[in-house]
Scaffold this motif. Structure first.
Motif, short mmCIF file in Angstrom:
data_model
loop_
_atom_site.label_atom_id
_atom_site.label_comp_id
_atom_site.label_asym_id
_atom_site.label_seq_id
_atom_site.Cartn_x
_atom_site.Cartn_y
_atom_site.Cartn_z
N ASN A 425 79.46 -17.56 22.19
CA ASN A 425 78.78 -17.43 23.52
C ASN A 425 77.49 -17.27 23.18
N VAL A 426 76.88 -16.41 22.36
CA VAL A 426 75.31 -16.10 21.94
C VAL A 426 74.83 -17.71 21.77
N LEU A 427 75.32 -18.28 20.79
CA LEU A 427 74.70 -19.57 20.22
C LEU A 427 75.00 -20.97 21.13
N LEU A 428 76.22 -20.83 21.89
CA LEU A 428 76.41 -21.99 22.50
C LEU A 428 75.60 -22.09 23.93
N PHE A 429 75.40 -21.28 24.49
CA PHE A 429 74.65 -21.20 25.74
C PHE A 429 73.15 -20.93 25.45
N LYS A 430 72.33 -22.13 25.07
CA LYS A 430 71.03 -21.93 24.45
C LYS A 430 70.13 -21.44 25.70
N SER A 431 70.28 -22.03 26.81
CA SER A 431 69.10 -21.48 27.75
C SER A 431 69.46 -19.97 28.02
N ARG A 432 70.65 -19.50 28.15
CA ARG A 432 70.81 -18.11 28.29
C ARG A 432 70.12 -17.39 27.08
N PHE A 433 70.57 -17.67 25.79
CA PHE A 433 69.82 -17.20 24.47
C PHE A 433 68.41 -17.16 24.52
N LEU A 434 67.65 -18.40 24.80
CA LEU A 434 66.27 -18.50 24.72
C LEU A 434 65.54 -17.65 25.84
N MET A 435 66.15 -17.38 27.17
CA MET A 435 65.61 -16.63 28.13
C MET A 435 65.56 -15.10 27.75
N THR A 436 66.91 -14.43 27.03
CA THR A 436 67.09 -13.18 26.79
C THR A 436 65.97 -12.93 25.56
N VAL A 437 65.92 -13.87 24.40
CA VAL A 437 65.18 -13.78 23.19
C VAL A 437 63.97 -13.83 23.51
#
Length: 591
Positions: A425-437
């Motif tokens: 889930n962390v690595l698959l949803f790249k937009s969510r990952f980038l926004m949070t990071v």
């Protein structure tokens, strides 16, 4: 229009948490940006007002001869600048027990460099004397104390302190150097009636006629004063006198210099706060438009234009931004006043000039409003331009392709199912990952910058003001971090109601379901916090170079650990606030 109005009201009710999040983030951002940004302006206004009120001299000419200035030299000053702009005075230093004491003549009839009486009364008898206030720079005396003055060739004379005063030229609370020996510091300053020293004059204070050009040491003022210094030096000769200006004053000029450093810090951090705020609002609204695809399709079917369709979303953002910005006003004013007060630790500050104009607040408020509306408009139009049939169809789920760790069997095969699911889930949803990071990186950089400035301030004397600003930055950056994580986690939970309900149906406990979501946020927060350290290092290097203050070497080693730890702490606390929302998920409606 009636149906449109109902959908707008429903939007506000349904997404109240999102609205509150926007309000809170805008409130914190504008509060910090306007609070720090306005400080430089308030400081310069205060110094300029003080300059006028105390009728402070622009030039100080000190004779190098024991006999002082000649009548011809004094006539030169009066003729060139006008008698009303010239104060003739006498001063000398004594040293006893390795302590330096300065004595100045006092003339109650002059308004030039007007002494501010803090306690007691002005001398009314020949044996009375005024003492400079007590602070780190001066030992200070109490009213009624006896002072014995011993001058070579004259019998000792005893004086009684009748009043405590503040000289507008001696506003530095930390240290004042001896004019005879710059390597030593003055312990006490006293003011004796001018008749005690007549007719010797070894000091001349000058106020320039066109005093309006001062404006907190403006460039025009600097050019004017440097020109006058050169004229006086040429007229008297360097061997006869020293010509000093307010640019050599350790108090007034230092206040303005620090104010300019504060202004530069403000500009840098304003940009950072603005970027983080825009990122959060963009994340908020892009997810909102995804959730509202059906509503947008219905309005388009009813014949509304694309702009009309997103109008209610623009109103949603505008309402939250205006409410947050309005609430930020008292926060900004309070922060400016608090930071201004911090300067009192180093300087005898003029009274706080109050808030008028609010230029910085209005500017930052305007920038935030325009930025938020533009972000919402372009994000909304991207969705609204689709045809209704496309919007009514469910978005194609993300394909279940392998993530990078699955290609490393030695690691992947050792993980339990829950961690495999989390990492996918962390690595698959790249937009969510980038926004949070990226959001966490920004928060970590702000916290690290604040802590780094605190470290440098604690190791250098006379940096109380910067310490206050740094402490405020750490506090507000940590709050901003909490708001960012809360916002992103709330969006995450809202998007995954079906997934959460499925886990509940399968018999997962409340804690297992909560940590299923939280683990992802904490992993992304950890990555952002770690990446924030090297980026914060580069950012601090830039800040130190910009304000010509501090260095990376002065930062304590534990600060590099503490900054990401603070970010992670607020990340954990903010996610725990959403546990109730997760466990209260309605399984029937979600599925």
């Amino acid at each position: 229009m009636k149906a449109y109005g109902k959908t707008a009201v429903r939007l506000f009710k349904k997404h109240l948490v999102r609205l509150v999040t926007i309000i809170a983030i805008v409130l914190v951002s504008i509060g910090v940006m306007s609070g720090i940004g306005e400080l430089e302006n308030r400081l310069k206004i205060a110094v300029s007002d003080y300059y006028e009120q105390q009728n402070i001299s622009d030039l100080y000419v000190k004779s190098k001869r024991l006999a002082g200035f000649s009548p011809k030299e004094l006539a030169y000053f009066n003729e060139k600048f006008g008698e009303e702009n010239v104060l003739q005075s006498f001063s000398f230093e004594t040293e006893f027990d390795n302590k330096i004491t300065q004595f100045y003549s006092f003339d109650a009839s002059t308004t030039l460099n007007a002494l501010q009486l803090l306690e007691g009364e002005l001398p009314s008898a020949a044996n009375e004397i005024l003492a400079e206030r007590a602070c780190d720079a001066y030992d200070g005396k109490d009213i009624g104390d006896k002072i014995t003055l011993t001058v070579a060739g004259m019998p000792p004379k005893e004086y009684t302190v009748c009043g405590i005063t503040l000289n507008p030229l001696l506003t530095d609370n930390i240290e004042e150097t001896s004019y005879l020996n710059p390597e030593k510091f003055v312990s006490d300053v006293f003011y004796i009636h001018k008749s005690e020293f007549a007719p010797i004059v070894n000091d001349v204070y000058i106020r320039v006629a066109n005093k309006h050009i001062f404006n907190a040491f403006s460039k025009d003022y600097e050019r004017k004063i440097n020109g006058l210094k050169a004229e006086i030096t040429n007229a008297l000769g360097e061997e006869s006198a020293s010509v000093l200006s307010l640019f050599e004053n350790r108090g007034l000029y230092a206040m303005v210099s620090y104010a300019e450093k504060v202004g530069l810090i403000g500009i840098v951090f304003v940009i950072f706060f603005l970027l983080v705020t825009m990122l959060v609002v963009y994340s908020n609204m892009s997810r909102l438009f995804d959730e509202e695809r059906g509503q947008i399709a219905c309005l388009k079917t009813l014949g509304y234009s694309d702009f009309a369709v997103i109008g209610k979303y623009l109103l949603f953002v505008l309402f939250g931004t205006v409410l947050g910005g309005t609430g930020a006003l008292p926060i900004g004013l309070g922060l400016t006043s608090l930071l201004y007060t911090a300067f009192n630790m180093q300087y005898a500050m003029p009274p706080f000039p109050g808030i008028t104009g609010l230029w910085y607040y209005v500017t930052t408020f305007g920038i935030i409003i325009v930025s938020m509306l533009l972000l919402t408009y372009f994000t909304g139009m991207k969705t609204a331009r689709n045809k209704p049939v496309t919007l009514l169809a469910h978005k194609t789920p993300k394909s279940g392709k392998k993530v990078i760790l699955e290609r490393i069997p030695i690691i992947w095969n050792r993980l339990s199912f829950k961690y495999k699911s989390t990492l996918r889930n962390v690595l698959l949803f790249k937009s969510r990952f980038l926004m949070t990071v990226i959001s966490i990186i920004g928060s970590t950089v702000l916290v690290l910058a604040g802590l780094g400035l605190i470290d440098c301030s604690l190791k250098l004397s006379g940096t109380a003001a910067i310490f206050g600003i740094a402490a405020a930055l750490v506090a507000f950056s940590a709050v901003l971090c909490g708001l960012v994580i809360y916002n992103l986690t709330n969006i995450n939970v809202s998007e995954r109601n079906r997934e959460i309900a499925t886990l509940m149906v399968l018999g997962y406990s409340d804690s297992e379901v909560s940590w299923y979501i939280f683990r992802e946020i904490h992993i992304m927060s950890f990555i952002g916090a770690v990446l924030g350290v090297p980026i914060g290092l580069a950012f601090l290097t830039f800040v130190f170079h910009l304000i010509n203050f501090g260095s990376i070497g002065e930062i304590n080693w534990w600060t590099w650990i503490l900054a990401p730890a603070v970010t992670m702490l607020f990340s954990v606390l903010s996610t725990l606030l959403l546990r109730r929302k997760i466990v209260k998920t309605d399984m029937n409606s979600s599925l």
